[in-house]
Design a protein around this motif. Structure first.
Motif, PDB file in Angstrom:
ATOM      1  N   TYR A  28     -22.352  72.699  57.168  1.00 30.10           N
ATOM      2  CA  TYR A  28     -21.962  71.676  56.177  1.00 30.10           C
ATOM      3  C   TYR A  28     -21.160  72.283  55.020  1.00 30.10           C
ATOM      4  CZ  TYR A  28     -24.921  68.732  58.963  1.00 30.10           C
ATOM      5  OH  TYR A  28     -25.438  68.037  60.024  1.00 30.10           O
ATOM      6  N   VAL A  29     -21.424  73.556  54.721  1.00 28.30           N
ATOM      7  CA  VAL A  29     -20.620  74.252  53.699  1.00 28.30           C
ATOM      8  C   VAL A  29     -19.170  74.343  54.179  1.00 28.30           C
ATOM      9  CG1 VAL A  29     -20.234  76.461  52.522  1.00 28.30           C
ATOM     10  CG2 VAL A  29     -22.570  75.622  52.848  1.00 28.30           C
ATOM     11  N   ARG A  30     -18.997  74.755  55.425  1.00 31.68           N
ATOM     12  CA  ARG A  30     -17.664  74.985  55.998  1.00 31.68           C
ATOM     13  C   ARG A  30     -16.896  73.694  56.245  1.00 31.68           C
ATOM     14  NH1 ARG A  30     -19.794  78.588  59.653  1.00 31.68           N
ATOM     15  NH2 ARG A  30     -20.123  76.783  60.966  1.00 31.68           N
ATOM     16  N   ILE A  34     -20.364  67.521  51.714  1.00 31.06           N
ATOM     17  CA  ILE A  34     -21.745  67.057  51.496  1.00 31.06           C
ATOM     18  C   ILE A  34     -22.458  67.986  50.521  1.00 31.06           C
ATOM     19  CG2 ILE A  34     -23.982  67.047  52.678  1.00 31.06           C
ATOM     20  CD1 ILE A  34     -22.493  65.699  55.040  1.00 31.06           C
ATOM     21  N   THR A  35     -22.222  69.303  50.676  1.00 26.59           N
ATOM     22  CA  THR A  35     -22.726  70.267  49.704  1.00 26.59           C
ATOM     23  C   THR A  35     -21.535  70.828  48.936  1.00 26.59           C
ATOM     24  OG1 THR A  35     -23.619  72.480  49.389  1.00 26.59           O
ATOM     25  CG2 THR A  35     -22.788  71.985  51.579  1.00 26.59           C
ATOM     26  N   PHE A  36     -21.768  71.137  47.664  1.00 29.82           N
ATOM     27  CA  PHE A  36     -20.691  71.689  46.839  1.00 29.82           C
ATOM     28  C   PHE A  36     -20.651  73.211  46.883  1.00 29.82           C
ATOM     29  CE2 PHE A  36     -19.837  67.847  43.810  1.00 29.82           C
ATOM     30  CZ  PHE A  36     -19.398  67.114  44.913  1.00 29.82           C
ATOM     31  N   ASP A  37     -21.495  73.843  47.705  1.00 28.05           N
ATOM     32  CA  ASP A  37     -21.245  75.251  47.990  1.00 28.05           C
ATOM     33  C   ASP A  37     -19.928  75.338  48.741  1.00 28.05           C
ATOM     34  OD1 ASP A  37     -23.227  77.070  47.011  1.00 28.05           O
ATOM     35  OD2 ASP A  37     -24.686  76.087  48.319  1.00 28.05           O
ATOM     36  N   VAL A 155     -16.991  64.656  40.122  1.00 22.64           N
ATOM     37  CA  VAL A 155     -17.731  65.729  39.434  1.00 22.64           C
ATOM     38  C   VAL A 155     -17.528  67.095  40.103  1.00 22.64           C
ATOM     39  CG1 VAL A 155     -19.868  65.234  40.710  1.00 22.64           C
ATOM     40  CG2 VAL A 155     -20.012  66.320  38.480  1.00 22.64           C
ATOM     41  N   GLY A 156     -17.054  67.095  41.343  1.00 19.08           N
ATOM     42  CA  GLY A 156     -16.834  68.372  42.022  1.00 19.08           C
ATOM     43  C   GLY A 156     -15.494  68.401  42.731  1.00 19.08           C
ATOM     44  N   ARG A 157     -14.964  69.631  42.924  1.00 21.12           N
ATOM     45  CA  ARG A 157     -13.712  69.757  43.675  1.00 21.12           C
ATOM     46  C   ARG A 157     -13.935  70.711  44.844  1.00 21.12           C
ATOM     47  NH1 ARG A 157      -8.823  71.474  40.195  1.00 21.12           N
ATOM     48  NH2 ARG A 157      -9.794  73.508  40.373  1.00 21.12           N
ATOM     49  N   ARG A 161      -9.670  68.491  46.630  1.00 21.46           N
ATOM     50  CA  ARG A 161      -9.760  67.154  46.023  1.00 21.46           C
ATOM     51  C   ARG A 161     -11.113  66.975  45.328  1.00 21.46           C
ATOM     52  NH1 ARG A 161     -11.740  62.226  49.659  1.00 21.46           N
ATOM     53  NH2 ARG A 161     -12.829  61.968  47.686  1.00 21.46           N
ATOM     54  N   TYR A 162     -11.179  65.955  44.487  1.00 23.35           N
ATOM     55  CA  TYR A 162     -12.406  65.693  43.729  1.00 23.35           C
ATOM     56  C   TYR A 162     -13.309  64.740  44.496  1.00 23.35           C
ATOM     57  CZ  TYR A 162      -9.944  67.855  39.874  1.00 23.35           C
ATOM     58  OH  TYR A 162      -9.270  68.755  39.094  1.00 23.35           O
ATOM     59  N   TRP A 163     -14.628  64.897  44.262  1.00 22.75           N
ATOM     60  CA  TRP A 163     -15.633  64.088  44.966  1.00 22.75           C
ATOM     61  C   TRP A 163     -16.619  63.494  43.967  1.00 22.75           C
ATOM     62  CZ3 TRP A 163     -14.923  63.714  50.217  1.00 22.75           C
ATOM     63  CH2 TRP A 163     -14.071  64.670  50.799  1.00 22.75           C
ATOM     64  N   ASP A 164     -17.023  62.253  44.249  1.00 30.76           N
ATOM     65  CA  ASP A 164     -18.070  61.589  43.455  1.00 30.76           C
ATOM     66  C   ASP A 164     -19.448  61.981  43.991  1.00 30.76           C
ATOM     67  OD1 ASP A 164     -15.930  60.246  42.350  1.00 30.76           O
ATOM     68  OD2 ASP A 164     -16.406  58.312  43.283  1.00 30.76           O
TER      69      ASP A 164
END
Ligand SMILES: CC(C)(COP(=O)(O)OP(=O)(O)OC[C@H]1O[C@@H](n2cnc3c(N)ncnc32)[C@H](O)[C@@H]1OP(=O)(O)O)[C@@H](O)C(=O)NCCC(=O)NCCS
Length: 176
Positions: A28-30, A34-37, A155-157, A161-164
């Motif tokens: 899921y990281v790769r 879903i995760t911001f790692d 809140v994250g990129r 791109r940015y994600w809610d």
């Protein structure tokens, strides 16, 4: 699919699970936001995470394992929500199925066991931050009584791109 579910054991995670759990998370990281790692982990780098979820107390790691094959199908955690002491009555929960183990009721099985395990603990609220979109996760959390309390916009990129992130809250214990 109850017959399939009885073939699945849910138990606390152990050191022997670390490689399989790291592989699931790294997928899921790769592949997803879903995760911001943003960088994958080695099992050694994931070790402190495993140790921070003992078999008792409010911060747990539960693992779903196929009884016959021993294959790890997914895991769920309750973790500290924030470090400051007054937050100790809140946990952040999370659940990950192996990429080929979705839609088999594994997420439901894991959360059922996790919330049962938390019943005797001094915890009052559970939170889940769900990067959008994620219909499966929203459905699972709503089924377990989580309510949407707000969305952090962009809140994250990740992946350029940015994600809610939509935040969900669930009362625990006597707070229910
Ligand atoms: C979210 C996740 C844990 C759900 O686990 P699961 O074992 O697939 O879910 P279940 O089979 O127990 O089904 C739970 C609910 O999700 C729904 N669901 C499962 N997969 C779905 C999908 N791909 N699309 C839409 N809904 C889905 C089911 O229909 C069910 O809904 P219902 O209660 O309204 O019937 C799993 O899809 C997953 O690991 N996703 C990737 C990691 C992730 O997003 N983790 C959550 C981070 S916040």
């Amino acid at each position: 699919m109850p017959s399939e579910r009885t073939e699945v054991q849910v138990r606390p995670g152990t050191e022997a699970d670390l490689t399989a759990l790291t592989d699931i998370y790294n997928h899921y990281v790769r592949e997803t936001a879903i995760t911001f790692d943003t960088a994958v982990f080695s099992p050694e780098e994931r070790h402190p995470w495993l140790l921070s979820h003992p078999e008792d107390g409010p911060h747990r790691l539960l693992v779903a394992r196929e009884r016959v094959s021993g294959v790890i199908l997914g895991y769920a955690t309750s973790s500290p929500f924030r470090a400051r002491p007054a937050y100790a009555t809140s946990v952040e929960v999370s659940v990950y199925c192996a990429p080929d183990a979705g839609r088999r009721g594994i997420g439901t099985l894991l959360y059922k066991a996790l919330f049962e395990a938390l019943e005797g603990e001094d915890v009052h609220r559970a939170y889940a931050g769900i990067a959008q979109p994620n219909d499966a996760s929203v459905r699972l959390h709503e089924r377990f009584g989580f309510r949407h309390v707000g969305t952090y916009q962009e809140v994250g990129r990740k992946f350029g791109r940015y994600w809610d992130v939509a935040w969900y809250e669930r009362p625990l214990g006597a707070g229910r």
